[in-house]
Write a protein that holds these residues in place. Structure first.
Motif, PDB file in Angstrom:
ATOM      1  N   CYS A 197       0.827  -1.215   0.000  1.00 21.91           N
ATOM      2  CA  CYS A 197       0.000   0.000   0.000  1.00 21.91           C
ATOM      3  C   CYS A 197       0.861   1.265   0.000  1.00 21.91           C
ATOM      4  O   CYS A 197       0.334   2.377   0.038  1.00 21.91           O
ATOM      5  CB  CYS A 197      -0.924   0.004   1.225  1.00 21.91           C
ATOM      6  SG  CYS A 197      -1.897  -1.507   1.369  1.00 21.91           S
ATOM      7  N   PHE A 199       0.111   3.093  -8.063  1.00 21.76           N
ATOM      8  CA  PHE A 199      -1.178   2.566  -8.530  1.00 21.76           C
ATOM      9  C   PHE A 199      -2.147   3.679  -8.848  1.00 21.76           C
ATOM     10  O   PHE A 199      -1.899   4.853  -8.522  1.00 21.76           O
ATOM     11  CB  PHE A 199      -1.756   1.505  -7.583  1.00 21.76           C
ATOM     12  CG  PHE A 199      -1.983   1.899  -6.141  1.00 21.76           C
ATOM     13  CD1 PHE A 199      -2.855   2.921  -5.802  1.00 21.76           C
ATOM     14  CD2 PHE A 199      -1.375   1.176  -5.115  1.00 21.76           C
ATOM     15  CE1 PHE A 199      -3.110   3.237  -4.477  1.00 21.76           C
ATOM     16  CE2 PHE A 199      -1.612   1.494  -3.785  1.00 21.76           C
ATOM     17  CZ  PHE A 199      -2.486   2.530  -3.468  1.00 21.76           C
ATOM     18  N   PHE A 211      -7.587   0.776  -7.708  1.00 26.94           N
ATOM     19  CA  PHE A 211      -7.107   1.280  -6.415  1.00 26.94           C
ATOM     20  C   PHE A 211      -7.809   2.612  -6.118  1.00 26.94           C
ATOM     21  O   PHE A 211      -8.363   3.235  -7.025  1.00 26.94           O
ATOM     22  CB  PHE A 211      -5.581   1.436  -6.438  1.00 26.94           C
ATOM     23  CG  PHE A 211      -4.858   0.116  -6.528  1.00 26.94           C
ATOM     24  CD1 PHE A 211      -4.628  -0.635  -5.395  1.00 26.94           C
ATOM     25  CD2 PHE A 211      -4.443  -0.383  -7.756  1.00 26.94           C
ATOM     26  CE1 PHE A 211      -3.987  -1.858  -5.472  1.00 26.94           C
ATOM     27  CE2 PHE A 211      -3.801  -1.612  -7.853  1.00 26.94           C
ATOM     28  CZ  PHE A 211      -3.570  -2.351  -6.698  1.00 26.94           C
ATOM     29  N   PRO A 212      -7.777   3.058  -4.848  1.00 30.90           N
ATOM     30  CA  PRO A 212      -8.593   4.223  -4.499  1.00 30.90           C
ATOM     31  C   PRO A 212      -8.141   5.547  -5.108  1.00 30.90           C
ATOM     32  O   PRO A 212      -8.966   6.423  -5.362  1.00 30.90           O
ATOM     33  CB  PRO A 212      -8.510   4.272  -2.969  1.00 30.90           C
ATOM     34  CG  PRO A 212      -7.327   3.462  -2.596  1.00 30.90           C
ATOM     35  CD  PRO A 212      -7.133   2.449  -3.665  1.00 30.90           C
ATOM     36  N   CYS A 224      -0.758   5.012   0.744  1.00 27.76           N
ATOM     37  CA  CYS A 224      -2.172   5.180   0.371  1.00 27.76           C
ATOM     38  C   CYS A 224      -2.876   5.988   1.471  1.00 27.76           C
ATOM     39  O   CYS A 224      -2.543   5.840   2.656  1.00 27.76           O
ATOM     40  CB  CYS A 224      -2.817   3.802   0.230  1.00 27.76           C
ATOM     41  SG  CYS A 224      -4.612   3.877   0.023  1.00 27.76           S
ATOM     42  N   ASN A 228      -5.553   5.525   2.810  1.00 26.24           N
ATOM     43  CA  ASN A 228      -6.311   4.682   3.745  1.00 26.24           C
ATOM     44  C   ASN A 228      -5.430   3.821   4.647  1.00 26.24           C
ATOM     45  O   ASN A 228      -5.944   3.036   5.445  1.00 26.24           O
ATOM     46  CB  ASN A 228      -7.276   3.779   2.972  1.00 26.24           C
ATOM     47  CG  ASN A 228      -8.270   4.592   2.174  1.00 26.24           C
ATOM     48  OD1 ASN A 228      -8.852   5.523   2.704  1.00 26.24           O
ATOM     49  ND2 ASN A 228      -8.438   4.277   0.899  1.00 26.24           N
ATOM     50  N   LEU A 229      -4.131   3.967   4.487  1.00 26.73           N
ATOM     51  CA  LEU A 229      -3.227   3.162   5.315  1.00 26.73           C
ATOM     52  C   LEU A 229      -3.069   3.833   6.683  1.00 26.73           C
ATOM     53  O   LEU A 229      -2.768   5.025   6.767  1.00 26.73           O
ATOM     54  CB  LEU A 229      -1.859   3.031   4.635  1.00 26.73           C
ATOM     55  CG  LEU A 229      -0.881   2.079   5.316  1.00 26.73           C
ATOM     56  CD1 LEU A 229      -1.342   0.625   5.193  1.00 26.73           C
ATOM     57  CD2 LEU A 229       0.522   2.217   4.723  1.00 26.73           C
ATOM     58  N   CYS A 257      -5.563  -1.311   6.901  1.00 27.25           N
ATOM     59  CA  CYS A 257      -6.332  -0.504   5.943  1.00 27.25           C
ATOM     60  C   CYS A 257      -7.641  -0.049   6.615  1.00 27.25           C
ATOM     61  O   CYS A 257      -8.399  -0.884   7.107  1.00 27.25           O
ATOM     62  CB  CYS A 257      -6.623  -1.366   4.714  1.00 27.25           C
ATOM     63  SG  CYS A 257      -7.822  -0.634   3.603  1.00 27.25           S
ATOM     64  N   ILE A 273     -10.324   0.946   5.341  1.00 20.33           N
ATOM     65  CA  ILE A 273     -11.559   0.585   4.631  1.00 20.33           C
ATOM     66  C   ILE A 273     -11.550  -0.896   4.216  1.00 20.33           C
ATOM     67  O   ILE A 273     -12.254  -1.288   3.287  1.00 20.33           O
ATOM     68  CB  ILE A 273     -11.790   1.499   3.396  1.00 20.33           C
ATOM     69  CG1 ILE A 273     -10.599   1.406   2.432  1.00 20.33           C
ATOM     70  CG2 ILE A 273     -12.024   2.943   3.822  1.00 20.33           C
ATOM     71  CD1 ILE A 273     -10.896   2.010   1.065  1.00 20.33           C
ATOM     72  N   LEU A 292     -13.773  -2.896   0.888  1.00 24.47           N
ATOM     73  CA  LEU A 292     -13.032  -2.842  -0.393  1.00 24.47           C
ATOM     74  C   LEU A 292     -13.897  -3.344  -1.546  1.00 24.47           C
ATOM     75  O   LEU A 292     -13.941  -2.757  -2.625  1.00 24.47           O
ATOM     76  CB  LEU A 292     -11.756  -3.693  -0.306  1.00 24.47           C
ATOM     77  CG  LEU A 292     -10.639  -3.180   0.605  1.00 24.47           C
ATOM     78  CD1 LEU A 292      -9.500  -4.190   0.668  1.00 24.47           C
ATOM     79  CD2 LEU A 292     -10.111  -1.839   0.111  1.00 24.47           C
ATOM     80  N   LEU A 295     -12.938  -1.771  -5.253  1.00 27.49           N
ATOM     81  CA  LEU A 295     -11.474  -1.613  -5.336  1.00 27.49           C
ATOM     82  C   LEU A 295     -10.821  -2.954  -5.682  1.00 27.49           C
ATOM     83  O   LEU A 295     -10.194  -3.624  -4.847  1.00 27.49           O
ATOM     84  CB  LEU A 295     -10.944  -1.025  -4.022  1.00 27.49           C
ATOM     85  CG  LEU A 295     -11.476   0.389  -3.736  1.00 27.49           C
ATOM     86  CD1 LEU A 295     -11.043   0.875  -2.358  1.00 27.49           C
ATOM     87  CD2 LEU A 295     -11.000   1.368  -4.814  1.00 27.49           C
ATOM     88  N   CYS A 317      -7.015  -3.623  -4.977  1.00 32.01           N
ATOM     89  CA  CYS A 317      -6.674  -3.942  -3.580  1.00 32.01           C
ATOM     90  C   CYS A 317      -7.046  -5.392  -3.263  1.00 32.01           C
ATOM     91  O   CYS A 317      -6.304  -6.109  -2.590  1.00 32.01           O
ATOM     92  CB  CYS A 317      -7.433  -3.034  -2.614  1.00 32.01           C
ATOM     93  SG  CYS A 317      -7.136  -1.290  -2.853  1.00 32.01           S
TER      94      CYS A 317
HETATM   95  S1  SF4 Z   1      -5.770  -2.120   0.780  1.00 21.23           S
HETATM   96 FE1  SF4 Z   1      -6.458  -0.197   1.764  1.00 21.23          FE
HETATM   97  S2  SF4 Z   1      -4.565   0.856   2.348  1.00 21.23           S
HETATM   98 FE2  SF4 Z   1      -3.996  -0.737   0.856  1.00 21.23          FE
HETATM   99  S3  SF4 Z   1      -4.039   0.299  -1.132  1.00 21.23           S
HETATM  100 FE3  SF4 Z   1      -6.081  -0.599  -0.854  1.00 21.23          FE
HETATM  101  S4  SF4 Z   1      -7.297   1.042   0.104  1.00 21.23           S
HETATM  102 FE4  SF4 Z   1      -5.145   1.601   0.307  1.00 21.23          FE
END
Ligand code: SF4
Length: 300
Positions: free
Chosen positions: A36, A41, A47-48, A57, A59-60, A66, A68, A72, A77, A80
């Motif tokens: 992440c 990406f 990916f977001p 990312c 969201n990390l 993560c 979210i 996912l 997504l 991911c």
């Molecule tokens: S799994 Fe979560 S933290 Fe990792 S890239 Fe996807 S949205 Fe971002």
């Protein structure tokens, strides 16, 4: 009979393969969220956000989880969901960098991200080699496969300074030769076991373009579909035993009810991006993605 110095019994072989495979499963709890952070990406890849390699990312979280994770699939997504590091994340985090994260050790983070990319290549090769050693028709070359597994593992244990600058390509070619030989042995054996009138299968060129193709009526047992582009191909209820799928692109391929139980060189990533259902038969080393049920409900 296996060569005595390799495996004396089926059980020895099974234990050997199992001991290798467990290390090739992603263990996110022991990883510093490397996939992440380390990779580039974009939303086009599922990916977001669009982000550069080395940038975390959005969201990390600070504990490398993560925020979210549970949604996912609902958010679509696919990148991911599908990504698989083949266990390279925990190897880099806990072995190469001895448990010191890129957050604690800012000066070595660039090095860690480069090591992660090379480690993933190496672990992917280990995945294929370990799969190869479980294939009985390849018994005559088990010694070559085993020594390549050991050699590859030795490389993964090298220092970060060496791993970050490693040219993986040369080693990959050597491994690929053995995988090609394995594929020939497996496909020959399954083709020999079929009734003669069933053998009129088509041969496909390397990286065959089969985007959106309806393959439901094609005889594919023992086919060579290495690198084939199977995006949105229709493989519903097709018997795919003995098919070599190494590197094939399965995005949105419909494999509901297909029999992939004896297909070779499939990865979890390929399964994760395909559309399947609980009637799809998978090889023993792979598992059913949790999002398949939701996809199936939307269709039909
Ligand atoms: S799994 Fe979560 S933290 Fe990792 S890239 Fe996807 S949205 Fe971002």
């Amino acid at each position: 009979m296996y060569k005595i110095e390799l495996f004396q019994t089926d059980e020895d072989l099974k234990n050997f393969a199992h001991s290798k495979m467990v290390k090739l499963k992603a263990d996110c709890l022991n990883c510093f969220g490397l996939c992440c952070v380390a990779l580039y990406f974009s939303p086009m890849d599922g990916f977001p956000i669009e982000k550069e390699a080395g940038q975390p990312c959005i969201n990390l979280q600070s504990d490398f989880s993560c925020s979210i994770h549970k949604s996912l699939s609902k958010r679509g997504l696919k990148g991911c969901i599908a990504y698989d590091c083949f266990g390279s994340g925990q190897k880099v985090s806990q072995v190469s960098f001895e448990g010191k994260s890129w957050m604690e050790c800012q000066e070595s983070k660039e090095q860690m991200f480069k090591v992660f990319q090379n480690m993933r290549y190496l672990h992917e090769l280990l995945w294929y080699l370990t799969q190869a050693i479980t294939l009985k028709p390849a018994q005559s070359i088990y010694d070559q496969i085993k020594s390549l597994i050991e050699e590859t593992e030795k490389i993964t244990n090298m220092s970060p300074d060496i791993l970050m600058n490693l040219e993986v390509g040369n080693h990959r070619e050597i491994v690929n030769e053995v995988l090609l030989k394995t594929s020939e042995l497996v496909r020959n054996e399954i083709n020999l076991s079929q009734k003669p009138y069933y053998k009129s299968y088509r041969t496909y060129k390397l990286r065959a373009d089969l985007v959106g193709a309806d393959l439901r009526k094609n005889y594919l047992i023992g086919a060579n579909l290495r690198g084939a582009c199977l995006i949105a191909a229709d493989l519903r209820e097709v018997d795919l035993r003995g098919v070599d799928f190494i590197g094939a692109d399965f995005r949105d391929a419909d494999i509901r009810g297909a029999d992939l139980s004896g297909s070779i060189f499939l990865t979890q990533v390929q399964i994760n991006v395909a559309k399947g259902d609980l009637n799809t038969k998978l090889p023993p080393l792979l598992s059913y993605p949790i999002h398949w049920k939701q996809i199936n409900n939307k269709k039909d």
